[in-house]
Scaffold this active site. Structure first.
Site, PDB file in Angstrom:
ATOM      1  N   ASP A   1       0.872  -1.169   0.000  1.00 14.10           N
ATOM      2  CA  ASP A   1       0.000   0.000   0.000  1.00 14.10           C
ATOM      3  C   ASP A   1       0.915   1.228   0.000  1.00 14.10           C
ATOM      4  O   ASP A   1       2.107   1.131   0.302  1.00 14.10           O
ATOM      5  CB  ASP A   1      -0.891  -0.042   1.249  1.00 14.10           C
ATOM      6  CG  ASP A   1      -1.676   1.239   1.457  1.00 14.10           C
ATOM      7  OD1 ASP A   1      -2.355   1.677   0.508  1.00 14.10           O
ATOM      8  OD2 ASP A   1      -1.588   1.809   2.556  1.00 14.10           O
TER       9      ASP A   1
ATOM     10  N   ASP B   1      -0.159   5.181   0.967  1.00 12.86           N
ATOM     11  CA  ASP B   1      -0.405   6.116   2.074  1.00 12.86           C
ATOM     12  C   ASP B   1      -0.678   5.367   3.376  1.00 12.86           C
ATOM     13  O   ASP B   1      -1.567   4.517   3.441  1.00 12.86           O
ATOM     14  CB  ASP B   1      -1.605   7.006   1.732  1.00 12.86           C
ATOM     15  CG  ASP B   1      -1.403   7.764   0.431  1.00 12.86           C
ATOM     16  OD1 ASP B   1      -0.768   8.824   0.465  1.00 12.86           O
ATOM     17  OD2 ASP B   1      -1.857   7.267  -0.618  1.00 12.86           O
TER      18      ASP B   1
ATOM     19  N   ASP C   1      -1.636  -0.899   5.792  1.00 17.43           N
ATOM     20  CA  ASP C   1      -1.981  -0.419   7.133  1.00 17.43           C
ATOM     21  C   ASP C   1      -3.468  -0.469   7.425  1.00 17.43           C
ATOM     22  O   ASP C   1      -3.894  -0.080   8.516  1.00 17.43           O
ATOM     23  CB  ASP C   1      -1.507   1.032   7.313  1.00 17.43           C
ATOM     24  CG  ASP C   1      -2.360   2.009   6.524  1.00 17.43           C
ATOM     25  OD1 ASP C   1      -2.487   1.833   5.296  1.00 17.43           O
ATOM     26  OD2 ASP C   1      -2.915   2.948   7.127  1.00 17.43           O
TER      27      ASP C   1
END
Length: 227
Positions: free
Chosen positions: A9, A11, A174
């Site tokens: 991922d 951001d 995240d």
């Protein structure tokens, strides 16, 4: 089977872009006299792409319509102002998380890709501006495929493009969107605990790490179990 591909991922995993996104959101709502957001407010809204980000912003900031604009027109107006500012200031305050560069260097033997719910052009601009693009073989944004995370479609696209089967791939992110997309595609999932989302919604990942540097040892462990 040993891991051949690592999908990241963007951001909240590789970079913290919360301040630049916040500044762009505040620029978008400035004409309407709305109280400015803080980065911690933005973090609660991000993860599902720009369209959903603006929809959430409207829900939070506008109870109905403002200045004679309907909700559809409001969304279009805010999106245009957001993109105008964000495109021009995309890495003013965005920073690479600790250990990320060093870890990517150490993972040179693996194929690597990024899947972001940020648009592809903006994802690439972020990676290029922060001198991270050279580490990756492929980048998928929210508009690259017909569906975005938590759909497995972006993950399956990367697997196909890089000629890797699910059992040879790891998804690192995240958020629950990353974990859900990875699991649905049949790849091993790794959640980072330092990102934007609370721990309780990423606990269903196969593994969790507290810092990006821990990924190297984890991959060695996963590969040793596959021998």
């Amino acid at each position: 089977m040993p891991v051949r591909l690592i999908i990241f991922d963007l951001d909240g995993t590789l970079v913290d872009s919360s301040v630049d996104i916040t500044n762009a959101l505040n620029y978008a709502v400035e004409p309407y006299g709305i109280k400015p957001l803080k980065a911690e407010d933005t973090i609660k809204l991000v993860g599902e792409g720009i369209s959903r980000l603006i929809e959430k912003l409207i829900t939070v900031s506008f109870p109905g319509s403002v200045a004679g604009l309907g909700l559809g027109a409001m969304k279009d107006a805010l999106t245009e102002r957001f993109l105008e500012h964000y495109t021009a200031h995309i890495i003013d305050y965005t920073r690479v998380y600790p250990d990320v560069r060093e870890t990517l260097e150490r993972l040179s033997g693996y194929k690597k890709a990024v899947i972001s719910n940020k648009r592809e052009a903006l994802s690439k601009k972020t990676l290029e501006g922060l001198e991270l693009m050279r580490f990756f073989d492929y980048v998928v944004g929210s508009d690259t495929t017909p569906e975005k995370k938590p759909s497995p479609v972006p993950v399956l696209k990367v697997l196909k493009e890089l000629s890797v089967i699910p059992e040879e791939a790891v998804m690192v992110g995240d958020s629950n969107y990353d974990v859900d997309a990875g699991r649905a595609a049949g790849v091993t999932t790794v959640a980072v605990t330092y990102g934007y989302k609370p721990l309780e919604i990423i606990r269903h990942a196969d593994y969790m790490i507290d810092r990006m540097g821990d990924l190297v040892a984890l991959l060695e462990r996963i590969n040793s179990m596959s021998r």
